[in-house]
Design a protein around this motif. Sequence first.
Motif, PDB file in Angstrom:
ATOM      1  N   VAL A  73      35.339  43.120  43.009  1.00  0.00           N
ATOM      2  CA  VAL A  73      36.575  42.979  43.774  1.00  0.00           C
ATOM      3  C   VAL A  73      36.272  42.073  44.948  1.00  0.00           C
ATOM      4  O   VAL A  73      35.362  42.340  45.732  1.00  0.00           O
ATOM      5  N   ASP A  74      37.045  40.983  45.058  1.00  0.00           N
ATOM      6  CA  ASP A  74      36.797  39.997  46.096  1.00  0.00           C
ATOM      7  C   ASP A  74      38.144  39.460  46.572  1.00  0.00           C
ATOM      8  O   ASP A  74      39.195  39.803  46.015  1.00  0.00           O
ATOM      9  N   LYS A  75      38.110  38.607  47.584  1.00  0.00           N
ATOM     10  CA  LYS A  75      39.347  37.987  48.044  1.00  0.00           C
ATOM     11  C   LYS A  75      39.949  37.165  46.904  1.00  0.00           C
ATOM     12  O   LYS A  75      39.271  36.327  46.313  1.00  0.00           O
ATOM     13  N   GLY A  76      41.205  37.411  46.600  1.00  0.00           N
ATOM     14  CA  GLY A  76      41.886  36.715  45.526  1.00  0.00           C
ATOM     15  C   GLY A  76      41.900  37.475  44.217  1.00  0.00           C
ATOM     16  O   GLY A  76      42.594  37.074  43.278  1.00  0.00           O
ATOM     17  N   VAL A  96      45.598  54.645  50.075  1.00  0.00           N
ATOM     18  CA  VAL A  96      44.200  55.005  49.810  1.00  0.00           C
ATOM     19  C   VAL A  96      43.954  54.835  48.312  1.00  0.00           C
ATOM     20  O   VAL A  96      44.575  55.517  47.491  1.00  0.00           O
ATOM     21  N   VAL A  97      43.081  53.906  47.956  1.00  0.00           N
ATOM     22  CA  VAL A  97      42.800  53.593  46.560  1.00  0.00           C
ATOM     23  C   VAL A  97      41.661  54.483  46.065  1.00  0.00           C
ATOM     24  O   VAL A  97      40.542  54.419  46.572  1.00  0.00           O
ATOM     25  N   LEU A  98      41.957  55.315  45.082  1.00  0.00           N
ATOM     26  CA  LEU A  98      40.969  56.241  44.530  1.00  0.00           C
ATOM     27  C   LEU A  98      40.302  55.692  43.274  1.00  0.00           C
ATOM     28  O   LEU A  98      39.162  56.032  42.971  1.00  0.00           O
ATOM     29  N   ASN A  99      41.041  54.851  42.535  1.00  0.00           N
ATOM     30  CA  ASN A  99      40.478  54.242  41.333  1.00  0.00           C
ATOM     31  C   ASN A  99      41.269  52.979  41.016  1.00  0.00           C
ATOM     32  O   ASN A  99      42.495  52.938  41.212  1.00  0.00           O
ATOM     33  N   MET A 100      40.582  51.954  40.541  1.00  0.00           N
ATOM     34  CA  MET A 100      41.271  50.713  40.196  1.00  0.00           C
ATOM     35  C   MET A 100      40.429  49.916  39.206  1.00  0.00           C
ATOM     36  O   MET A 100      39.228  50.164  39.049  1.00  0.00           O
ATOM     37  N   GLU A 101      41.071  48.968  38.538  1.00  0.00           N
ATOM     38  CA  GLU A 101      40.398  48.096  37.583  1.00  0.00           C
ATOM     39  C   GLU A 101      40.635  46.643  37.986  1.00  0.00           C
ATOM     40  O   GLU A 101      41.738  46.279  38.413  1.00  0.00           O
ATOM     41  N   THR A 102      39.591  45.822  37.846  1.00  0.00           N
ATOM     42  CA  THR A 102      39.732  44.395  38.138  1.00  0.00           C
ATOM     43  C   THR A 102      40.249  43.683  36.894  1.00  0.00           C
ATOM     44  O   THR A 102      39.630  43.747  35.831  1.00  0.00           O
ATOM     45  N   ILE A 103      41.396  43.008  37.037  1.00  0.00           N
ATOM     46  CA  ILE A 103      41.993  42.268  35.918  1.00  0.00           C
ATOM     47  C   ILE A 103      41.490  40.824  35.899  1.00  0.00           C
ATOM     48  O   ILE A 103      41.041  40.317  34.873  1.00  0.00           O
ATOM     49  N   ILE A 104      41.555  40.161  37.049  1.00  0.00           N
ATOM     50  CA  ILE A 104      41.043  38.788  37.190  1.00  0.00           C
ATOM     51  C   ILE A 104      40.202  38.751  38.464  1.00  0.00           C
ATOM     52  O   ILE A 104      40.698  39.080  39.545  1.00  0.00           O
ATOM     53  N   PRO A 105      38.920  38.367  38.370  1.00  0.00           N
ATOM     54  CA  PRO A 105      38.047  38.399  39.556  1.00  0.00           C
ATOM     55  C   PRO A 105      38.494  37.468  40.677  1.00  0.00           C
ATOM     56  O   PRO A 105      38.370  37.810  41.843  1.00  0.00           O
TER      57      PRO A 105
END
Length: 643
Positions: A73-76, A96-105
Amino acid sequence: MPVSLTPNAIAAINAGDVNLKPLLQVLDIKVIGRSQETPRSQDRYRLLISDGASAQHAMLAVQLNDRVTSRQVDKGSIVQLVDYICSDVKGRKLIVVLNMETIIPHSETIGNPAMSTESDTEGQKLLSAPGNIPPPNRVVFNEPAIQHSVNRAPQRGVNIQNPVDSTPSFRPSVQPSYQPPLSYRNHGPIMKNEAPARIIPIAALNPYQGRWAIKARVTAKGEIRRYNNARGDGKVFSFDLLDSDGGEIRVTCFNAVVDRFYDVTEVGKVYLISKGSLKPAQKNFNHLKNEWEIFLESTSTVELCPDEDGSIPRQQFSFRPISDIENVENNSILDVIGVVTSVNPSVPILRKNGMETHRRILNLKDESGKAVEVTLWGDFCNRDGRQLEEMVDSAFYPVLAVKAGKVSDFSGKSVGTISSTQLFINPDFPEAHKLRNWFDHGGKETASLSISRDALPGGGSRNEIRKSVSQIKEEGLGRSDKPDWVTVKATISFIKTDSFCYTACPLMIGDKQCNKKVTQSGTNRWVCDRCNQESEECDYRYLLQVQIQDHTGLTWVTAFQESGEEIMGCPAKQLYTLKHELQNDEEFAEIVRNRLFHQYMLKLKIKEESYGDEQRVKMTVVKVDKVNYTSESKYLLDLLVRT
């Protein structure tokens, strides 16, 4: 590749929608609250997230920190929020983010996001910085959003043949944040929204949540403890919780809250707990693997829940082999399981605060080839100790699991009970069944080396070095950098009675008594220089000077509180009262005479110390045992065989 962020997602989350699972873009990442004492694994990351039209701050749960450090997870980045809550912090909305998935880095900034009216205004600086938003004369769309607008254009009278010229018609509008209407009653104050708080895992708890609830089982419960400090008198108790995801946390109650919840909570039951506050866990007193601790308040709720599905475990263990305990630091808290091979009788012990308790020692062995002493204190001696003693006396050796035992390095390594310790006799779980099978099929006859005070041939101790009085002097013991520890079988031939005890401070420092020497002031109160406080009473602690002798010679030793009580057979305060207050010299002298010319096994700590300009070898009694003549006979016989 065109990407569609979820339209109006920020507004929907602020309105309480926690099932949306939106696609959002991360515009910025910042570490907050970092200090030199905070480990990097406990950093708190704040994100600025956007749905293309609105932007808002979000806190990342600690368990997701690796997503940032590994640059997943990065800027953008385009991410999907899988699990999240929205809290009200000082009048501002915070996701408050407890869980997430990266779709596009990585991706260019999508849309023209503005800070949500529900969020704080700090992010406006970021969004207004050059390069963070598209130029004013250019609007960035994603393809599905344009198509959606074009399809609706004919209904609004827009020429769809030239969508570029009609750009103003397609500019996305920012949906105003949802503002729930105020709820009034005909009489009384405005009522808060009392909808049930969302149940979240213990691992997801953090101080940035406004309303939360956890469903967990009570696995341990401490007794009510009373304390006295600069703020006055008070009382406190704690209990430990375990949820279905394996998360553990301690709950603490003070004063009036103790009265509300002490009788309500019961070990083994499941509760729904909400409206507490989170504070950093005090690791000196809390062994659970959680950085937070819950403090219940007057508005907190603790509701009993039916244990219908049994999804929450009864207990969670992390057993250590006995062989590992030998290298564990003193005062560590751990779980251990073994077969009970012997149980000693319960004996009364006078605590430092003058209260009497009981102590019982038993021995455990396991497959690691090692054995360890377990010391039971207080109620454990009678509640569980008597049952274990009866089993061993009937030649049945039970399996014992110790949850949250405290490691001591006195006389080798041993494990003792504390208020949060739990004992499980012949428990029904795989580790216990495996241990029982091993013991019944050969383990019983297997020799185990104790890391405490293992009985060697002749009744000695693995950590015990037997010396005579003359050998202590002839071998120059105590003159090296580290003290020497030896055991001497000797007779007490003289006890100094002019100054056999001292006045000690009774105040508590944490969970320990101060015990420093106090002096009496003119107001008949006792002053402690260490605590810088006065007390109405003092404690009396032994400082005995005792002459011991064996067949080789005699010497002087010093016995402090516990050892002094073993030698004199009564508390120091009792003797002080007889001699100085009641002035009953005859009874005092009789007690002293009755303690002379008895033989003991004395464990000594021998160390050279400085007294002014003079170096002296000081011998301190650290343990006193009566001579077990059966064991001693075996020891002497073994010496004859070896010689």
